[in-house]
Design a protein around this motif. Structure first.
Motif, PDB file in Angstrom:
ATOM      1  N   ALA A  60       0.823  -1.222   0.000  1.00 37.53           N
ATOM      2  CA  ALA A  60       0.000   0.000   0.000  1.00 37.53           C
ATOM      3  C   ALA A  60       0.849   1.261   0.000  1.00 37.53           C
ATOM      4  O   ALA A  60       0.356   2.344  -0.346  1.00 37.53           O
ATOM      5  N   TYR A  61       2.132   1.161   0.367  1.00 36.32           N
ATOM      6  CA  TYR A  61       3.000   2.330   0.458  1.00 36.32           C
ATOM      7  C   TYR A  61       3.864   2.548  -0.781  1.00 36.32           C
ATOM      8  O   TYR A  61       4.666   3.487  -0.814  1.00 36.32           O
ATOM      9  N   VAL A  62       3.717   1.696  -1.785  1.00 37.19           N
ATOM     10  CA  VAL A  62       4.587   1.785  -2.960  1.00 37.19           C
ATOM     11  C   VAL A  62       4.495   3.164  -3.617  1.00 37.19           C
ATOM     12  O   VAL A  62       5.500   3.732  -4.051  1.00 37.19           O
ATOM     13  N   GLY A  63       3.280   3.722  -3.678  1.00 36.05           N
ATOM     14  CA  GLY A  63       3.089   5.008  -4.329  1.00 36.05           C
ATOM     15  C   GLY A  63       3.081   6.189  -3.396  1.00 36.05           C
ATOM     16  O   GLY A  63       2.809   7.315  -3.828  1.00 36.05           O
ATOM     17  N   GLY A  64       3.386   5.975  -2.136  1.00 39.13           N
ATOM     18  CA  GLY A  64       3.390   7.075  -1.185  1.00 39.13           C
ATOM     19  C   GLY A  64       2.678   6.730   0.107  1.00 39.13           C
ATOM     20  O   GLY A  64       2.126   5.629   0.256  1.00 39.13           O
ATOM     21  N   ARG A  65       2.704   7.653   1.027  1.00 36.81           N
ATOM     22  CA  ARG A  65       2.144   7.424   2.365  1.00 36.81           C
ATOM     23  C   ARG A  65       0.719   7.941   2.507  1.00 36.81           C
ATOM     24  O   ARG A  65       0.166   7.955   3.605  1.00 36.81           O
ATOM     25  N   THR A  66       0.134   8.403   1.413  1.00 36.66           N
ATOM     26  CA  THR A  66      -1.261   8.833   1.433  1.00 36.66           C
ATOM     27  C   THR A  66      -1.977   8.187   0.255  1.00 36.66           C
ATOM     28  O   THR A  66      -1.357   7.786  -0.729  1.00 36.66           O
ATOM     29  N   ALA A 141     -15.587  -1.478   0.576  1.00 35.21           N
ATOM     30  CA  ALA A 141     -14.777  -1.174   1.758  1.00 35.21           C
ATOM     31  C   ALA A 141     -13.558  -0.379   1.321  1.00 35.21           C
ATOM     32  O   ALA A 141     -13.067  -0.534   0.198  1.00 35.21           O
ATOM     33  N   SER A 142     -13.064   0.475   2.194  1.00 28.49           N
ATOM     34  CA  SER A 142     -11.873   1.257   1.882  1.00 28.49           C
ATOM     35  C   SER A 142     -11.112   1.550   3.163  1.00 28.49           C
ATOM     36  O   SER A 142     -11.669   1.494   4.265  1.00 28.49           O
ATOM     37  N   ILE A 143      -9.847   1.871   2.993  1.00 25.87           N
ATOM     38  CA  ILE A 143      -9.008   2.241   4.125  1.00 25.87           C
ATOM     39  C   ILE A 143      -8.047   3.319   3.672  1.00 25.87           C
ATOM     40  O   ILE A 143      -7.525   3.271   2.547  1.00 25.87           O
ATOM     41  N   GLU A 144      -7.845   4.321   4.513  1.00 27.40           N
ATOM     42  CA  GLU A 144      -6.932   5.408   4.183  1.00 27.40           C
ATOM     43  C   GLU A 144      -5.491   4.976   4.465  1.00 27.40           C
ATOM     44  O   GLU A 144      -5.173   4.511   5.562  1.00 27.40           O
ATOM     45  N   ILE A 145      -4.636   5.151   3.470  1.00 26.05           N
ATOM     46  CA  ILE A 145      -3.240   4.744   3.626  1.00 26.05           C
ATOM     47  C   ILE A 145      -2.547   5.591   4.688  1.00 26.05           C
ATOM     48  O   ILE A 145      -1.684   5.085   5.428  1.00 26.05           O
ATOM     49  N   SER A 146      -2.893   6.862   4.802  1.00 26.67           N
ATOM     50  CA  SER A 146      -2.256   7.724   5.805  1.00 26.67           C
ATOM     51  C   SER A 146      -2.540   7.221   7.220  1.00 26.67           C
ATOM     52  O   SER A 146      -1.651   7.236   8.085  1.00 26.67           O
ATOM     53  N   ALA A 147      -3.773   6.754   7.461  1.00 29.49           N
ATOM     54  CA  ALA A 147      -4.113   6.210   8.778  1.00 29.49           C
ATOM     55  C   ALA A 147      -3.351   4.914   9.037  1.00 29.49           C
ATOM     56  O   ALA A 147      -2.841   4.674  10.140  1.00 29.49           O
ATOM     57  N   LEU A 148      -3.263   4.076   8.011  1.00 27.97           N
ATOM     58  CA  LEU A 148      -2.501   2.829   8.138  1.00 27.97           C
ATOM     59  C   LEU A 148      -1.038   3.126   8.446  1.00 27.97           C
ATOM     60  O   LEU A 148      -0.423   2.477   9.300  1.00 27.97           O
ATOM     61  N   ASP A 152       1.080   2.101  11.683  1.00 29.33           N
ATOM     62  CA  ASP A 152       2.268   1.249  11.511  1.00 29.33           C
ATOM     63  C   ASP A 152       3.520   1.887  12.102  1.00 29.33           C
ATOM     64  O   ASP A 152       4.594   1.301  12.062  1.00 29.33           O
ATOM     65  N   GLY A 153       3.396   3.085  12.611  1.00 32.74           N
ATOM     66  CA  GLY A 153       4.535   3.724  13.263  1.00 32.74           C
ATOM     67  C   GLY A 153       5.218   4.784  12.450  1.00 32.74           C
ATOM     68  O   GLY A 153       6.241   5.333  12.872  1.00 32.74           O
ATOM     69  N   GLY A 154       4.702   5.081  11.257  1.00 31.53           N
ATOM     70  CA  GLY A 154       5.303   6.126  10.445  1.00 31.53           C
ATOM     71  C   GLY A 154       6.668   5.745   9.913  1.00 31.53           C
ATOM     72  O   GLY A 154       6.931   4.585   9.585  1.00 31.53           O
ATOM     73  N   ALA A 155       7.553   6.721   9.852  1.00 30.73           N
ATOM     74  CA  ALA A 155       8.872   6.507   9.251  1.00 30.73           C
ATOM     75  C   ALA A 155       9.762   5.595  10.088  1.00 30.73           C
ATOM     76  O   ALA A 155      10.721   5.019   9.594  1.00 30.73           O
ATOM     77  N   PRO A 157       8.915   2.547  12.150  1.00 27.54           N
ATOM     78  CA  PRO A 157       7.876   1.631  12.617  1.00 27.54           C
ATOM     79  C   PRO A 157       8.195   1.019  13.977  1.00 27.54           C
ATOM     80  O   PRO A 157       9.319   0.613  14.243  1.00 27.54           O
ATOM     81  N   ALA A 158       7.175   0.968  14.816  1.00 27.24           N
ATOM     82  CA  ALA A 158       7.321   0.299  16.103  1.00 27.24           C
ATOM     83  C   ALA A 158       7.295  -1.211  15.911  1.00 27.24           C
ATOM     84  O   ALA A 158       7.748  -1.965  16.767  1.00 27.24           O
ATOM     85  N   HIS A 159       6.759  -1.647  14.812  1.00 26.55           N
ATOM     86  CA  HIS A 159       6.705  -3.068  14.484  1.00 26.55           C
ATOM     87  C   HIS A 159       6.683  -3.181  12.970  1.00 26.55           C
ATOM     88  O   HIS A 159       6.451  -2.182  12.271  1.00 26.55           O
ATOM     89  N   PRO A 160       6.927  -4.357  12.418  1.00 24.18           N
ATOM     90  CA  PRO A 160       6.909  -4.492  10.953  1.00 24.18           C
ATOM     91  C   PRO A 160       5.559  -4.076  10.378  1.00 24.18           C
ATOM     92  O   PRO A 160       4.530  -4.155  11.050  1.00 24.18           O
ATOM     93  N   TYR A 161       5.595  -3.636   9.130  1.00 16.35           N
ATOM     94  CA  TYR A 161       4.348  -3.243   8.472  1.00 16.35           C
ATOM     95  C   TYR A 161       3.342  -4.396   8.493  1.00 16.35           C
ATOM     96  O   TYR A 161       3.711  -5.564   8.358  1.00 16.35           O
ATOM     97  N   ARG A 162       2.084  -4.025   8.620  1.00 19.54           N
ATOM     98  CA  ARG A 162       1.036  -5.038   8.635  1.00 19.54           C
ATOM     99  C   ARG A 162       0.551  -5.358   7.220  1.00 19.54           C
ATOM    100  O   ARG A 162       0.703  -4.562   6.300  1.00 19.54           O
TER     101      ARG A 162
END
Length: 226
Positions: A60-66, A141-148, A152-155, A157-162
């Protein structure tokens, strides 16, 4: 200034005003009709994905964080962010589809997993692996990548990406179409220059036109007083 020079000055003034208006129009077209796309989308249509689809961590992050992950399904569907370990435990040996990457900016890459495996899964509504607030079932159904990303801990991560687990009632096909959309910078770099140049040239033309009008008025007054 002689009488012969006046028509030339008026002509130059008109040409400058027209060129200035053309520059401003060019800038406007660069912001509208000729503007580049404001987003890009990678999608896949699924005919028989099995009872679940799993989007691998980080896809989901391949094209950016939003952006947005959107899912359409023939029945109820929900998108549940889970750790890869939880997803594997839930899926077990069941047949399902994985989305593994984005080979082009328009396509999502898929892989069928356990094609001869079980064709049903436990109803996720009754699972203790994720909270009920993971999302009410719906055919869209949809989910916002920015919220994900934030969760996930941002830049750092507190844990591996989900991963993103897409599942309905565990029996019906999980999804018919999945689209991941990312916004892109749609600014056209030459637009401000077109506006600035057009405005400057138009102002010069107006000044020259006004000067010509004033000169003609003074000349007529002089002729009348003579």
């Amino acid at each position: 200034m002689t009488r012969g020079e006046a028509p030339v000055r008026r002509l130059i003034a008109v040409v400058l005003i027209v060129l200035g208006a053309a520059g401003i129009l060019l800038g406007r077209l660069g912001e509208t009709l000729w503007a580049p796309p404001t987003e890009r989308s990678a999608a896949v249509a699924l005919e028989d994905p099995g009872p679940a689809v799993l989007i691998d961590p980080g896809v989901a992050y391949v094209g950016g964080r939003t952006g947005t992950v959107q899912v359409s399904a023939p029945g109820d569907v929900r998108i549940i962010p889970v750790s890869p370990e939880v997803a594997e435990a839930y899926l077990g040996d069941a047949r399902h589809t994985r989305i593994t990457g984005v080979p082009t900016w328009t396509t999502l890459e898929t892989r069928e997993v356990a094609p001869a495996g079980e064709t049903t899964l436990p109803d996720p509504a009754g699972s203790e692996a994720w909270p009920p607030a993971a999302g009410a079932p719906s055919s869209e159904a949809s989910i916002e990548i920015s919220a994900l990303w934030r969760e996930d801990g941002g830049a750092t991560p507190a844990h591996p990406y989900r991963a993103l687990l897409i599942v309905g009632d565990g029996t019906s096909p999980a999804a018919s179409r999945i689209v991941i959309t990312w916004p892109v910078d749609s600014a056209t770099p030459w637009v401000p220059y077109a506006y600035a140049a057009g405005a400057l040239i138009a102002v010069l033309g107006l000044v020259l036109f006004a000067a010509d009008h004033t000169a003609r008025a003074l000349r007529r007054r002089s002729e009348e007083e003579a």
